[in-house]
Design a protein around this motif. Structure first.
Motif, PDB file in Angstrom:
ATOM      1  N   GLY A  62      48.588  55.014  33.203  1.00  0.00           N
ATOM      2  CA  GLY A  62      47.879  55.984  32.379  1.00  0.00           C
ATOM      3  C   GLY A  62      46.561  55.497  31.823  1.00  0.00           C
ATOM      4  O   GLY A  62      45.848  56.255  31.150  1.00  0.00           O
ATOM      5  N   HIS A  63      46.195  54.239  32.091  1.00  0.00           N
ATOM      6  CA  HIS A  63      44.938  53.671  31.591  1.00  0.00           C
ATOM      7  C   HIS A  63      44.176  53.036  32.741  1.00  0.00           C
ATOM      8  O   HIS A  63      44.746  52.750  33.805  1.00  0.00           O
ATOM      9  CB  HIS A  63      45.213  52.624  30.506  1.00  0.00           C
ATOM     10  N   LEU A  64      42.894  52.778  32.528  1.00  0.00           N
ATOM     11  CA  LEU A  64      42.128  52.077  33.553  1.00  0.00           C
ATOM     12  C   LEU A  64      42.721  50.693  33.764  1.00  0.00           C
ATOM     13  O   LEU A  64      43.027  49.976  32.810  1.00  0.00           O
ATOM     14  CB  LEU A  64      40.663  51.967  33.133  1.00  0.00           C
ATOM     15  N   ASP A  65      42.882  50.331  35.009  1.00  0.00           N
ATOM     16  CA  ASP A  65      43.417  49.024  35.364  1.00  0.00           C
ATOM     17  C   ASP A  65      42.349  47.970  35.074  1.00  0.00           C
ATOM     18  O   ASP A  65      41.277  47.981  35.687  1.00  0.00           O
ATOM     19  CB  ASP A  65      43.779  49.019  36.847  1.00  0.00           C
ATOM     20  N   PRO A  66      42.607  47.025  34.149  1.00  0.00           N
ATOM     21  CA  PRO A  66      41.579  46.039  33.811  1.00  0.00           C
ATOM     22  C   PRO A  66      41.180  45.164  34.988  1.00  0.00           C
ATOM     23  O   PRO A  66      40.038  44.707  35.070  1.00  0.00           O
ATOM     24  CB  PRO A  66      42.218  45.221  32.681  1.00  0.00           C
ATOM     25  N   ARG A  67      42.112  44.938  35.922  1.00  0.00           N
ATOM     26  CA  ARG A  67      41.761  44.157  37.110  1.00  0.00           C
ATOM     27  C   ARG A  67      40.732  44.897  37.959  1.00  0.00           C
ATOM     28  O   ARG A  67      39.802  44.295  38.508  1.00  0.00           O
ATOM     29  CB  ARG A  67      43.007  43.857  37.934  1.00  0.00           C
ATOM     30  N   SER A  68      40.917  46.205  38.080  1.00  0.00           N
ATOM     31  CA  SER A  68      39.964  47.009  38.833  1.00  0.00           C
ATOM     32  C   SER A  68      38.603  47.031  38.138  1.00  0.00           C
ATOM     33  O   SER A  68      37.559  46.937  38.788  1.00  0.00           O
ATOM     34  CB  SER A  68      40.506  48.432  38.999  1.00  0.00           C
ATOM     35  N   VAL A  69      38.630  47.131  36.821  1.00  0.00           N
ATOM     36  CA  VAL A  69      37.375  47.137  36.046  1.00  0.00           C
ATOM     37  C   VAL A  69      36.615  45.836  36.255  1.00  0.00           C
ATOM     38  O   VAL A  69      35.422  45.839  36.590  1.00  0.00           O
ATOM     39  CB  VAL A  69      37.672  47.360  34.549  1.00  0.00           C
ATOM     40  N   LEU A  70      37.287  44.708  36.072  1.00  0.00           N
ATOM     41  CA  LEU A  70      36.606  43.423  36.211  1.00  0.00           C
ATOM     42  C   LEU A  70      36.198  43.159  37.653  1.00  0.00           C
ATOM     43  O   LEU A  70      35.165  42.527  37.914  1.00  0.00           O
ATOM     44  CB  LEU A  70      37.492  42.300  35.690  1.00  0.00           C
ATOM     45  N   GLY A  71      36.996  43.655  38.611  1.00  0.00           N
ATOM     46  CA  GLY A  71      36.612  43.517  40.009  1.00  0.00           C
ATOM     47  C   GLY A  71      35.315  44.253  40.316  1.00  0.00           C
ATOM     48  O   GLY A  71      34.451  43.747  41.038  1.00  0.00           O
ATOM     49  N   ALA A  72      35.170  45.448  39.742  1.00  0.00           N
ATOM     50  CA  ALA A  72      33.942  46.221  39.944  1.00  0.00           C
ATOM     51  C   ALA A  72      32.750  45.520  39.308  1.00  0.00           C
ATOM     52  O   ALA A  72      31.647  45.493  39.878  1.00  0.00           O
ATOM     53  CB  ALA A  72      34.115  47.623  39.366  1.00  0.00           C
ATOM     54  N   LEU A  73      32.956  44.954  38.127  1.00  0.00           N
ATOM     55  CA  LEU A  73      31.867  44.257  37.432  1.00  0.00           C
ATOM     56  C   LEU A  73      31.480  42.983  38.179  1.00  0.00           C
ATOM     57  O   LEU A  73      30.295  42.637  38.262  1.00  0.00           O
ATOM     58  CB  LEU A  73      32.281  43.937  35.999  1.00  0.00           C
ATOM     59  N   GLY A  74      32.475  42.289  38.724  1.00  0.00           N
ATOM     60  CA  GLY A  74      32.175  41.101  39.514  1.00  0.00           C
ATOM     61  C   GLY A  74      31.412  41.444  40.777  1.00  0.00           C
ATOM     62  O   GLY A  74      30.456  40.753  41.152  1.00  0.00           O
ATOM     63  N   GLU A  75      31.809  42.523  41.431  1.00  0.00           N
ATOM     64  CA  GLU A  75      31.100  42.955  42.644  1.00  0.00           C
ATOM     65  C   GLU A  75      29.658  43.336  42.335  1.00  0.00           C
ATOM     66  O   GLU A  75      28.767  43.159  43.173  1.00  0.00           O
ATOM     67  CB  GLU A  75      31.832  44.138  43.277  1.00  0.00           C
TER      68      GLU A  75
END
Length: 367
Positions: free
Chosen positions: A275-288
């Protein structure tokens, strides 16, 4: 040159490299000192934006004095052609006789090849000295290379009893001016400042570095699944002046997506989990996108999600000598722990007073 001199000059190179932290991403922030006959003849550090690199700047300052000199560099010199020629070529062409560097670069385009090329050219290479210090300085760059995510520093400013506001939301100011100034200095040493949507709505923050002489502002990130953020906020009004990045879910309103893009924001669609943004996905996008160091300032839900996902590398507490009580708003959201053994733990690295407050710094536990 003796061991004591090597340590002294390499320590200076590391200190020079720290000057660029927060301003050189996606490149590492490197320092370089050129020494001949015990005298410093050139020095440099990575310029804002990542170029020029430290070594060519130090070599340009040294000029002909670089021939036969020792170069102290805070990371293995690059060996690949990018937007600029390799630093190894510059060191070889300048006639450097010896290179002292603490550790190898983890970028697969370098990864020991820089040292190897220097040795092929007849240059003496010494490594290992001050390796732990250098690894800390370059931790964000290494994490992005190895795990695809930036280093995360989580800062929580709270009352003695762990509250960030009263029940009515009153929070200015829990900590004093000296602690707040220290936070601005921390922001300046990171590529980006990140908050959750609740904090963005409640506080209308600017998330900039102020009163520190900053010439380059960090990226400002808001994690908001539905992009339901005020369109007349400080962030919205200044998005074309200082970068604003918004991490959102696939179910965000397309109209809000277009509006924020028109305001100048950069948007990243991320995965949802529980139900929330996946923090791993968030940080992966920022790293990319190139970020190596992110400074998270809450709120409680975002902080809890990062801790639950084991994505916090450094935890900084700013604790004030004020008590708010159980009805106040907690610094952390629910972690869902059943046993104390499941709680995230960190090792104490530093504790000191800041005015009337206490700053305590905790690092990812090694046990």
């Amino acid at each position: 040159m003796g061991a004591a001199a090597d340590r002294r000059f390499l320590s200076l190179a590391l200190a020079l490299g720290r000057r660029g932290l927060g301003r050189t991403w996606p490149n590492p922030s490197v320092g370089c000192v050129i020494v001949r006959d015990g005298r410093i003849v050139g020095r440099g550090w990575t310029a804002p934006g990542g170029r020029p690199h430290a070594e060519p700047q130090a070599l340009a300052q040294a000029g002909e004095a670089a021939r036969g000199a020792t170069a102290y560099v805070s990371l293995e010199p690059c060996a690949h052609h990018g937007k600029t020629p390799p630093c190894t070529e510059a060191l070889i062409a300048a006639g450097i006789a010896r290179v002292v560097a603490p550790l190898a670069d983890t970028d697969p385009r370098v990864a020991g090849q820089g040292f190897e090329r220097l040795r092929w050219a007849g240059i003496e290479v010494s490594t290992g000295l001050l390796g732990e210090e250098a690894a800390r300085d370059h931790a964000g760059f290494f994490l992005r290379n190895e795990l695809g995510r930036p280093l995360v520093t989580l800062k929580l400013a709270s009352s003695f009893d762990g509250r960030i506001a009263t029940a009515t939301g009153d929070s200015r100011w829990i900590t004093g001016a000296e602690a707040r100034r220290a936070v601005h200095a921390m922001r300046m040493r990171h590529d980006a400042v990140m908050v959750g949507a609740g904090t963005a709505r409640a506080d209308d923050p600017s998330l900039t570095v102020r009163d520190m002489g900053a010439t380059r502002q960090p990226v400002r990130i808001v994690v908001s699944r539905r992009l339901d953020l005020p369109l007349m906020s400080r962030l919205a009004r200044t998005a074309k002046e200082v970068p604003v990045w918004l991490c959102h879910g696939p179910d965000a309103d397309p109209a809000l997506h277009r509006t924020w893009a028109d305001l100048g924001a950069r948007l990243f669609a991320c995965d949802v989990a529980g139900g929330h943004l996946d923090p791993r996905s968030v940080l992966g996008a920022l790293g990319e996108a190139g970020l190596t160091r992110v400074f998270c300032e809450g709120g409680g839900a975002l902080a809890a999600s990062l801790l639950n996902a084991d994505l916090v590398d450094t935890l900084i507490g700013m604790t004030a000598g004020v008590a708010i009580g159980a009805e106040g708003q907690p610094a952390l959201g629910a972690l869902g722990l059943a046993r104390l053994a499941e709680a995230p733990r960190f090792d104490l690295a530093e504790a000191r007073p800041l005015g009337g407050d206490v700053m305590h710094v905790w690092e990812r536990s090694r046990t």
